[in-house]
Design a protein around this motif. Structure first.
Motif, PDB file in Angstrom:
ATOM      1  N   SER A   1      47.966  39.704  42.665  1.00 43.95           N
ATOM      2  CA  SER A   1      49.102  38.985  43.233  1.00 43.95           C
ATOM      3  C   SER A   1      48.724  38.368  44.575  1.00 43.95           C
ATOM      4  O   SER A   1      47.702  38.711  45.175  1.00 43.95           O
ATOM      5  CB  SER A   1      50.280  39.935  43.423  1.00 43.95           C
ATOM      6  OG  SER A   1      49.953  40.904  44.404  1.00 43.95           O
ATOM      7  N   GLU A   2      49.577  37.463  45.032  1.00 47.52           N
ATOM      8  CA  GLU A   2      49.343  36.841  46.336  1.00 47.52           C
ATOM      9  C   GLU A   2      49.360  37.890  47.438  1.00 47.52           C
ATOM     10  O   GLU A   2      48.629  37.799  48.416  1.00 47.52           O
ATOM     11  CB  GLU A   2      50.412  35.777  46.594  1.00 47.52           C
ATOM     12  CG  GLU A   2      50.261  34.519  45.768  1.00 47.52           C
ATOM     13  CD  GLU A   2      48.926  33.818  46.019  1.00 47.52           C
ATOM     14  OE1 GLU A   2      48.534  33.694  47.196  1.00 47.52           O
ATOM     15  OE2 GLU A   2      48.282  33.415  45.032  1.00 47.52           O
ATOM     16  N   LEU A   3      50.194  38.894  47.255  1.00 44.98           N
ATOM     17  CA  LEU A   3      50.294  39.965  48.247  1.00 44.98           C
ATOM     18  C   LEU A   3      48.980  40.740  48.336  1.00 44.98           C
ATOM     19  O   LEU A   3      48.530  41.097  49.426  1.00 44.98           O
ATOM     20  CB  LEU A   3      51.441  40.909  47.882  1.00 44.98           C
ATOM     21  CG  LEU A   3      51.912  41.889  48.972  1.00 44.98           C
ATOM     22  CD1 LEU A   3      52.353  41.140  50.221  1.00 44.98           C
ATOM     23  CD2 LEU A   3      53.031  42.761  48.444  1.00 44.98           C
ATOM     24  N   ALA A   4      48.373  40.977  47.176  1.00 46.82           N
ATOM     25  CA  ALA A   4      47.091  41.687  47.152  1.00 46.82           C
ATOM     26  C   ALA A   4      46.016  40.868  47.855  1.00 46.82           C
ATOM     27  O   ALA A   4      45.208  41.403  48.627  1.00 46.82           O
ATOM     28  CB  ALA A   4      46.685  41.985  45.719  1.00 46.82           C
ATOM     29  N   LYS A   5      46.013  39.565  47.578  1.00 47.87           N
ATOM     30  CA  LYS A   5      45.012  38.694  48.201  1.00 47.87           C
ATOM     31  C   LYS A   5      45.193  38.658  49.715  1.00 47.87           C
ATOM     32  O   LYS A   5      44.220  38.680  50.478  1.00 47.87           O
ATOM     33  CB  LYS A   5      45.126  37.282  47.630  1.00 47.87           C
ATOM     34  CG  LYS A   5      44.686  37.178  46.169  1.00 47.87           C
ATOM     35  CD  LYS A   5      44.872  35.763  45.646  1.00 47.87           C
ATOM     36  CE  LYS A   5      44.474  35.670  44.175  1.00 47.87           C
ATOM     37  NZ  LYS A   5      44.690  34.311  43.625  1.00 47.87           N
ATOM     38  N   GLU A   6      46.451  38.617  50.143  1.00 46.65           N
ATOM     39  CA  GLU A   6      46.725  38.605  51.577  1.00 46.65           C
ATOM     40  C   GLU A   6      46.302  39.926  52.212  1.00 46.65           C
ATOM     41  O   GLU A   6      45.748  39.958  53.318  1.00 46.65           O
ATOM     42  CB  GLU A   6      48.217  38.354  51.828  1.00 46.65           C
ATOM     43  CG  GLU A   6      48.547  38.115  53.291  1.00 46.65           C
ATOM     44  CD  GLU A   6      50.013  37.788  53.541  1.00 46.65           C
ATOM     45  OE1 GLU A   6      50.453  37.930  54.694  1.00 46.65           O
ATOM     46  OE2 GLU A   6      50.708  37.401  52.577  1.00 46.65           O
ATOM     47  N   GLY A   7      46.541  41.022  51.493  1.00 45.53           N
ATOM     48  CA  GLY A   7      46.135  42.329  51.989  1.00 45.53           C
ATOM     49  C   GLY A   7      44.632  42.433  52.136  1.00 45.53           C
ATOM     50  O   GLY A   7      44.118  42.958  53.135  1.00 45.53           O
ATOM     51  N   GLU A   8      43.902  41.926  51.135  1.00 44.21           N
ATOM     52  CA  GLU A   8      42.435  41.952  51.198  1.00 44.21           C
ATOM     53  C   GLU A   8      41.923  41.100  52.352  1.00 44.21           C
ATOM     54  O   GLU A   8      40.961  41.477  53.043  1.00 44.21           O
ATOM     55  CB  GLU A   8      41.865  41.444  49.878  1.00 44.21           C
ATOM     56  CG  GLU A   8      42.077  42.407  48.714  1.00 44.21           C
ATOM     57  CD  GLU A   8      41.783  41.756  47.371  1.00 44.21           C
ATOM     58  OE1 GLU A   8      40.910  40.857  47.335  1.00 44.21           O
ATOM     59  OE2 GLU A   8      42.422  42.126  46.378  1.00 44.21           O
ATOM     60  N   TYR A   9      42.579  39.962  52.552  1.00 40.48           N
ATOM     61  CA  TYR A   9      42.175  39.091  53.664  1.00 40.48           C
ATOM     62  C   TYR A   9      42.366  39.818  54.997  1.00 40.48           C
ATOM     63  O   TYR A   9      41.474  39.803  55.858  1.00 40.48           O
ATOM     64  CB  TYR A   9      42.997  37.802  53.650  1.00 40.48           C
ATOM     65  CG  TYR A   9      42.806  36.972  54.903  1.00 40.48           C
ATOM     66  CD1 TYR A   9      41.655  36.207  55.091  1.00 40.48           C
ATOM     67  CD2 TYR A   9      43.768  36.993  55.922  1.00 40.48           C
ATOM     68  CE1 TYR A   9      41.461  35.478  56.256  1.00 40.48           C
ATOM     69  CE2 TYR A   9      43.580  36.258  57.093  1.00 40.48           C
ATOM     70  CZ  TYR A   9      42.427  35.505  57.249  1.00 40.48           C
ATOM     71  OH  TYR A   9      42.239  34.787  58.415  1.00 40.48           O
ATOM     72  N   ASN A  10      43.513  40.460  55.176  1.00 40.87           N
ATOM     73  CA  ASN A  10      43.777  41.165  56.426  1.00 40.87           C
ATOM     74  C   ASN A  10      42.798  42.315  56.639  1.00 40.87           C
ATOM     75  O   ASN A  10      42.362  42.575  57.768  1.00 40.87           O
ATOM     76  CB  ASN A  10      45.220  41.676  56.450  1.00 40.87           C
ATOM     77  CG  ASN A  10      46.232  40.561  56.681  1.00 40.87           C
ATOM     78  OD1 ASN A  10      45.948  39.598  57.398  1.00 40.87           O
ATOM     79  ND2 ASN A  10      47.402  40.657  56.069  1.00 40.87           N
ATOM     80  N   LEU A  11      42.447  42.994  55.566  1.00 37.47           N
ATOM     81  CA  LEU A  11      41.453  44.070  55.676  1.00 37.47           C
ATOM     82  C   LEU A  11      40.088  43.514  56.052  1.00 37.47           C
ATOM     83  O   LEU A  11      39.347  44.126  56.834  1.00 37.47           O
ATOM     84  CB  LEU A  11      41.362  44.843  54.357  1.00 37.47           C
ATOM     85  CG  LEU A  11      42.540  45.776  54.049  1.00 37.47           C
ATOM     86  CD1 LEU A  11      42.435  46.307  52.623  1.00 37.47           C
ATOM     87  CD2 LEU A  11      42.595  46.930  55.038  1.00 37.47           C
TER      88      LEU A  11
END
Length: 289
Positions: A236-246
């Protein structure tokens, strides 16, 4: 031994000290002035310190008495000598064996960095919050927070009361966040996570990120990954955003962000990316050591 090694405190000398010999070299002054750390030259510093010594007559204890603030401030004003110079000079001289009264002068004149530095020292050595609250430096810290609205002052007060398990801590964390403290926003975000207030946590972490807190990228990334795992779409977009922030957190030197990314990719059977992040974590640990 040199004069700087045998001297105890500059302004407690029984006779007028040789400030020209005690102060940092001209090269150090020039470098400090160029960077904006110091706003005076050696001659100006020597003149002002000499006049202050005359007002105390070699009794440095007078520098801790508030009634001395006016004459010292007048000397500084007459020479266009900002109080911050005393803090800067004290910090420069910390690299030498010479102990000085310069920080006491800066504190007397309410220079914020001097108050913060002295307060931290006093707080670290105090075992009683009641005694601490009655001290002059703690009162100045409260003044710096409530009147000066200095974020670091709010933070120090919040940490002090938190260590004492006082309800006052939360009030100061809130005020620190309102004053623009990224650290306070980070703390409040973590508190919101613990209370399962996800929307509040996300907002707090994003504010902390805007204020330059790398840890907030990690915290928000972990929260977003957890949220995405509860959805039907893993990618999901949320997962991608989370990975980016990490990944931003990892790039900022937060090792557990790299470890978390390695775990995420391992659960997805992407062993290649997982191994890459494991290697990054090992390299970061090696650098840290």
């Amino acid at each position: 031994m040199t004069a700087s090694q045998t001297a105890s405190k500059i302004l407690s000398s029984a006779k007028l000290p040789d400030f020209a010999r005690m102060l940092p070299s001209e090269a150090v002054f020039a470098s400090a002035r160029k960077s904006g750390f110091l706003k005076c030259n050696r001659t100006e510093a020597t003149t002002v310190l000499s006049e202050i010594w005359k007002t105390t007559q070699g009794n440095s204890a007078l520098l801790h008495q508030q009634q001395q603030a006016a004459p010292v401030a007048n000397i500084c004003a007459a020479h266009n000598f900002p109080p911050s110079n005393f803090t800067s000079l004290a910090l420069l001289l910390q690299q030498t064996p010479l102990q000085t009264d310069l920080l006491a002068i800066a504190e007397l004149l309410n220079d914020p960095p001097a108050i913060l530095k002295s307060a931290k020292s006093k707080i670290s050595s105090s075992r009683s919050i009641q005694l601490l609250e009655s001290s002059q430096i703690f009162k100045k810290l409260v003044w710096l927070a409530n009147v000066g609205k200095v974020p670091e002052a709010y933070e120090l007060l919040a940490e002090t009361y938190q260590a004492a398990n006082s309800h006052k801590a939360q009030d100061y964390w809130t005020k620190a966040a309102e004053a623009g403290s990224g650290k306070a926003c980070l703390v409040m975000g973590r508190q919101a996570v613990a209370m399962k207030k996800t929307d509040v946590a996300v907002a707090a972490f994003k504010q902390a990120m805007e204020l330059g807190e790398a840890e907030a990228f990690y915290e928000l990334g972990v929260l977003q990954i957890k949220q995405s795992n509860n959805s039907e779409k893993v990618e999901s977009e949320l997962a991608k955003e989370g990975e980016y922030n990490l990944s931003v957190a990892a790039a900022s030197g937060i090792i557990r962000a790299a470890v978390k990314l390695a775990e995420i990719y391992k659960t997805r059977n992407d062993l290649n990316l997982s191994e890459q992040w494991v290697n990054v974590a090992y390299e970061m640990k090696a650098v840290e050591m």
